[in-house]
Design a protein around this motif. Structure first.
Motif, PDB file in Angstrom:
ATOM      1  N   ASN A 193      -3.939 -40.300  12.325  1.00 30.86           N
ATOM      2  CA  ASN A 193      -3.312 -41.076  10.842  1.00 30.86           C
ATOM      3  C   ASN A 193      -2.280 -40.721  10.572  1.00 30.86           C
ATOM      4  OD1 ASN A 193      -6.749 -41.036  10.813  1.00 30.86           O
ATOM      5  ND2 ASN A 193      -6.529 -38.605   9.900  1.00 30.86           N
ATOM      6  N   ILE A 194      -1.323 -40.849  11.006  1.00 28.02           N
ATOM      7  CA  ILE A 194      -0.105 -40.894  10.290  1.00 28.02           C
ATOM      8  C   ILE A 194       0.980 -40.736  10.972  1.00 28.02           C
ATOM      9  CG2 ILE A 194       1.640 -39.480   9.204  1.00 28.02           C
ATOM     10  CD1 ILE A 194       0.010 -37.040   8.186  1.00 28.02           C
ATOM     11  N   ILE A 195       0.869 -40.604  12.954  1.00 27.96           N
ATOM     12  CA  ILE A 195       2.032 -41.188  13.937  1.00 27.96           C
ATOM     13  C   ILE A 195       2.197 -42.049  13.954  1.00 27.96           C
ATOM     14  CG2 ILE A 195       3.082 -40.271  15.266  1.00 27.96           C
ATOM     15  CD1 ILE A 195       2.486 -37.321  15.134  1.00 27.96           C
ATOM     16  N   ARG A 196       2.681 -43.284  13.674  1.00 20.87           N
ATOM     17  CA  ARG A 196       2.940 -44.635  14.789  1.00 20.87           C
ATOM     18  C   ARG A 196       3.643 -44.486  15.918  1.00 20.87           C
ATOM     19  NH1 ARG A 196       5.810 -45.650   8.408  1.00 20.87           N
ATOM     20  NH2 ARG A 196       4.110 -46.136   7.486  1.00 20.87           N
TER      21      ARG A 196
ATOM     22  N   THR B  50       5.156 -35.174   5.374  1.00 17.56           N
ATOM     23  CA  THR B  50       4.019 -34.044   5.722  1.00 17.56           C
ATOM     24  C   THR B  50       5.443 -33.392   6.618  1.00 17.56           C
ATOM     25  OG1 THR B  50       2.445 -35.202   6.277  1.00 17.56           O
ATOM     26  CG2 THR B  50       3.058 -33.953   7.709  1.00 17.56           C
TER      27      THR B  50
ATOM     28  N   PRO C 262      -3.052 -36.148  12.244  1.00 14.92           N
ATOM     29  CA  PRO C 262      -1.486 -36.731  11.975  1.00 14.92           C
ATOM     30  C   PRO C 262      -1.815 -37.832  13.486  1.00 14.92           C
ATOM     31  CG  PRO C 262      -0.679 -34.549  12.328  1.00 14.92           C
ATOM     32  CD  PRO C 262      -2.560 -34.449  12.536  1.00 14.92           C
TER      33      PRO C 262
ATOM     34  N   CYS D  96       2.036 -36.580   2.383  1.00 11.99           N
ATOM     35  CA  CYS D  96       1.414 -36.664   3.588  1.00 11.99           C
ATOM     36  C   CYS D  96       1.105 -37.568   3.733  1.00 11.99           C
ATOM     37  CB  CYS D  96       0.836 -35.249   3.799  1.00 11.99           C
ATOM     38  SG  CYS D  96       1.532 -34.126   2.795  1.00 11.99           S
ATOM     39  N   THR D  97       1.567 -39.347   3.705  1.00 13.74           N
ATOM     40  CA  THR D  97       1.180 -40.713   4.008  1.00 13.74           C
ATOM     41  C   THR D  97       2.216 -40.776   5.414  1.00 13.74           C
ATOM     42  OG1 THR D  97       2.397 -41.724   2.473  1.00 13.74           O
ATOM     43  CG2 THR D  97      -0.334 -40.996   1.964  1.00 13.74           C
ATOM     44  N   SER D  98       2.697 -40.149   5.241  1.00 12.65           N
ATOM     45  CA  SER D  98       4.497 -40.402   7.211  1.00 12.65           C
ATOM     46  C   SER D  98       4.867 -39.642   7.614  1.00 12.65           C
ATOM     47  CB  SER D  98       5.198 -41.360   6.229  1.00 12.65           C
ATOM     48  OG  SER D  98       5.901 -40.538   5.304  1.00 12.65           O
ATOM     49  N   SER D  99       5.103 -39.390   8.106  1.00  9.27           N
ATOM     50  CA  SER D  99       5.704 -38.217   9.253  1.00  9.27           C
ATOM     51  C   SER D  99       6.265 -37.599   8.296  1.00  9.27           C
ATOM     52  CB  SER D  99       6.104 -38.827  10.822  1.00  9.27           C
ATOM     53  OG  SER D  99       5.316 -39.337  11.353  1.00  9.27           O
ATOM     54  N   ASP D 100       7.311 -38.375   7.913  1.00  7.57           N
ATOM     55  CA  ASP D 100       8.316 -38.347   6.998  1.00  7.57           C
ATOM     56  C   ASP D 100       7.826 -37.199   5.785  1.00  7.57           C
ATOM     57  OD1 ASP D 100      10.202 -39.628   8.746  1.00  7.57           O
ATOM     58  OD2 ASP D 100      10.862 -40.949   7.234  1.00  7.57           O
TER      59      ASP D 100
END
Length: 105
Positions: free
Chosen positions: A100-103, A66, A97, A60-64
């Motif tokens: 930490n995750i959402i760009r 996760t 997120p 779960c290192t990206s929105s996709d």
């Protein structure tokens, strides 16, 4: 209210409460169905018939990634809305997120 106490007060928005670095009411690492295992960085879901179903948070290192993990659980026959809800709240609590995750663009 005196000036000294007025300076200590701060109006918090819902975003402040959800993004804060302090324990939140929904920040639990063990619920009715889900349990966070910090040593392996996984969430075990106890509703699976042949043992706990494992969600690997290292994926779960990206929105996709996760969203994929959430959808994998949601597609299971045993995944009730309560189970998926517990999983999402726990993932939000652990992964944070928004920070930490959402760009952002």
């Amino acid at each position: 209210m005196d000036k000294e106490n007025a300076e200590k007060l701060r109006v918090l928005t819902l975003g402040d409460l959800l993004d804060g670095d302090f324990p939140r009411w929904h920040e639990k690492h063990e619920t009715k169905y889900c349990k966070y295992v910090k040593e392996n960085n996984v969430i075990h879901i106890a509703a699976y018939e042949s043992g706990p179903y494992e969600v690997d948070l290292d994926k779960c290192t990206s929105s996709d990634g996760t969203l994929f993990e959430i959808c994998q659980v949601a597609s299971k026959l045993w995944a009730t809305p309560e189970i998926v809800g517990e999983l999402v709240l726990m993932m939000n609590s652990i992964l944070r997120p928004k920070k930490n995750i959402i760009r952002r663009k």
